[in-house]
Design an enzyme around this catalytic site. Structure first.
Site, PDB file in Angstrom:
ATOM      1  N   ARG A   1      -2.922  14.191   2.730  1.00 30.62           N
ATOM      2  CA  ARG A   1      -2.189  14.409   1.477  1.00 30.62           C
ATOM      3  C   ARG A   1      -2.796  15.546   0.645  1.00 30.62           C
ATOM      4  O   ARG A   1      -4.016  15.757   0.652  1.00 30.62           O
ATOM      5  CB  ARG A   1      -2.147  13.111   0.673  1.00 30.62           C
ATOM      6  CG  ARG A   1      -1.425  12.029   1.458  1.00 30.62           C
ATOM      7  CD  ARG A   1      -1.321  10.741   0.701  1.00 30.62           C
ATOM      8  NE  ARG A   1      -0.484  10.877  -0.472  1.00 30.62           N
ATOM      9  CZ  ARG A   1      -0.322   9.919  -1.377  1.00 30.62           C
ATOM     10  NH1 ARG A   1      -0.973   8.771  -1.249  1.00 30.62           N
ATOM     11  NH2 ARG A   1       0.463  10.102  -2.413  1.00 30.62           N
TER      12      ARG A   1
ATOM     13  N   ASP B   1       8.401   5.483  -6.252  1.00 31.23           N
ATOM     14  CA  ASP B   1       7.895   4.647  -5.157  1.00 31.23           C
ATOM     15  C   ASP B   1       8.953   3.690  -4.615  1.00 31.23           C
ATOM     16  O   ASP B   1       8.697   2.985  -3.633  1.00 31.23           O
ATOM     17  CB  ASP B   1       6.681   3.844  -5.631  1.00 31.23           C
ATOM     18  CG  ASP B   1       5.481   4.741  -5.911  1.00 31.23           C
ATOM     19  OD1 ASP B   1       5.402   5.840  -5.319  1.00 31.23           O
ATOM     20  OD2 ASP B   1       4.623   4.354  -6.727  1.00 31.23           O
TER      21      ASP B   1
END
Ligand code: S3P
Length: 458
Positions: free
Chosen positions: A145, A342
């Site tokens: 990431r 999310d």
């Protein structure tokens, strides 16, 4: 003789049981209606921040309702490694004895962040204005990431970094004392980047300013104020200017963490989709910067009623009564994305069962979450029999109109808890069941997910 309060608490250091070393596959199958009343664990974002701010206050902070998931435990371990004393009592209350802003110690070993991007990016902010060196490591997902988004502003504040190629973990950083206050306009809508800069600003002389063109979750702002930091927020030409006054002193707090809307979302969607369901989820955080999923599911026809609205720990909270509903596909306004960032994986599952077409766009950030969530969910839902088109920045889904999905698998979760839980929900409304290749990542954010699901679908 009466025991001292400290002794009577019988504090012990909380260790989670280690995860199995090999993948733990599981097939999720057609479910009975979800009924009764339940609670989900504490909010992950608020839990991380409670531990960090408690560690930066002088004295004893207490936390009730902390999420005891792997990600939050990684934050606790890191704060301990930098000098805070953190314990859990048998009744589940956590205490943090903080060292004060500027008081963190050099950690004696690398800080293992596991799967947690929030721990990593926020702690990089904390370290940036302390005169210490820290190494950050993580699992295969976290090591892919991008950290450049925090390295850039924190470098401007004076911290220095040696990162792995592409600005990833493992990385080593050296904080700067004193750090330099900056004004930084967020190039991506990210609460993690905003929070990293604000946390660095706590121990920086002068005023550090973050300009947010698109609002993101505001837990850091609420909690920093709650701990006594001076924070001004002003809207200028539609942008939020958040200014934190440096050389702050934080006062310990007694915190109650509300239930996590992101965890509740799996049960909201499950109850909407499984015929006959009528479920109450108590104590769900409904901060407007988080509640986009409720808005979108209602727009699709979902019956979600807010009962007993109240404030818990400075956050709006309500009990949600969710009833099985026939959903209709919609075009989701991309402006809502930050308030439900999310929740898209599980929204895609809802869309796969809706009547007609659901179109999502503006979701390029989903490609740099715990997995590339657009690619992972497109592949997973297609495997389960849904009709999906993946675009550069979203998914287009043609729903079944309430007919069960065919099912199938094994679905690849890519070490991503939300892919695993979303596809578990898909399994509940499938003809053959959905096999998830690895349920271990669920423990990062929602360790009780499978037990709660079993209880509610008995
Ligand atoms: C979080 C911010 C969001 C979210 C993450 C938690 C936070 O990440 O996806 O699960 O607690 O600040 P981004 O800042 O990358 O959008």
């Amino acid at each position: 003789m009466a025991l001292s309060k400290a002794a009577s608490l019988r504090r012990h250091s909380f260790e989670s049981s280690p995860l199995p070393h090999t993948p733990t596959p599981r097939r999720f199958t057609a479910s009975a209606p979800l009924t009764g009343t339940m609670r989900v664990p504490g909010d992950k974002s608020i839990s991380h921040r409670s531990l960090m701010l408690g560690a930066l206050a002088v004295g004893k902070t207490t936390i009730r309702g902390l999420l005891e998931g792997e990600d939050v435990l990684a934050t606790a371990a890191a704060m301990r490694a930098m000098g805070a004393t953190i314990d859990r009592s048998e009744d589940g209350m956590w205490t943090v004895h903080g060292v004060g802003v500027g008081g963190l110690l050099q950690p004696g070993r690398a800080l293992d962040m596991g799967n947690s991007g929030t721990s990593t990016r926020l702690l990089m902010g904390v370290v940036a204005s302390h005169g210490i060196t820290a190494a950050f490591t993580g699992d295969a997902s976290l090591s892919r990431r991008p950290m450049g988004r925090v390295i850039d502003p924190l470098s401007q504040m004076g911290a220095s970094f040696t990162a792995s190629p592409g600005g990833t973990l493992p990385l080593m950083m050296q904080g700067s004392l004193p750090a330099v206050p900056i004004t930084y306009r967020l190039p991506v809508a990210s609460a993690q980047v905003k929070s990293a800069i604000l946390l660095a600003g706590l121990n920086t002389p002068g005023i550090t300013t973050v300009i947010e063109p698109v609002p993101t979750r505001d837990h850091s702002e609420r909690m920093l104020r709650g701990f006594g930091a001076t924070l001004d927020i002003e809207d200028i030409d539609g942008e939020r200017h958040i200014r934190i006054h440096g050389d702050a002193e934080l006062t310990p707090q007694d915190i109650v963490v509300p239930g996590d809307p992101s965890s509740a979302a799996f049960f909201i969607v499950a109850a909407l989709l499984v015929p006959g369901s009528d479920l109450v989820i108590e104590n769900v955080g409904l901060n407007p910067t988080r509640a986009g999923i409720v808005t979108v599911l209602r727009a699709m026809g979902g019956s979600i009623e807010e009962l007993n609205p109240r404030t818990v720990g400075g956050e709006p909270v309500a009990d949600l009564r969710v009833r099985h509903s026939a959903l209709t596909g919609i075009e989701v306004d991309p402006a809502l994305a930050p308030s439900m960032i999310d929740e898209f994986p599980v929204l895609f599952v809802a869309a796969a069962m809706a009547e007609g077409r659901t179109i999502t766009s503006g979701l390029e950030e989903l490609r740099v979450k715990e997995s590339d969530r657009l690619a992972a969910m497109a592949a997973a839902l297609a495997q389960a029999g849904a009709r999906i088109t993946e675009t550069e920045d979203g998914l287009i889904i043609d729903g079944t109109g309430g007919e069960p999905l065919e099912g199938g698998g094994p679905i690849t979760t890519h070490l991503d808890h939300r892919i695993a839980m979303s596809m578990a929900v898909a399994g509940l409304i499938s003809a053959k069941g959905v096999e998830v290749d690895d349920t271990r990542p669920i423990a990062t954010s929602f360790p009780t997910f499978e037990a709660l699901l079993a209880e509610r679908t008995l």
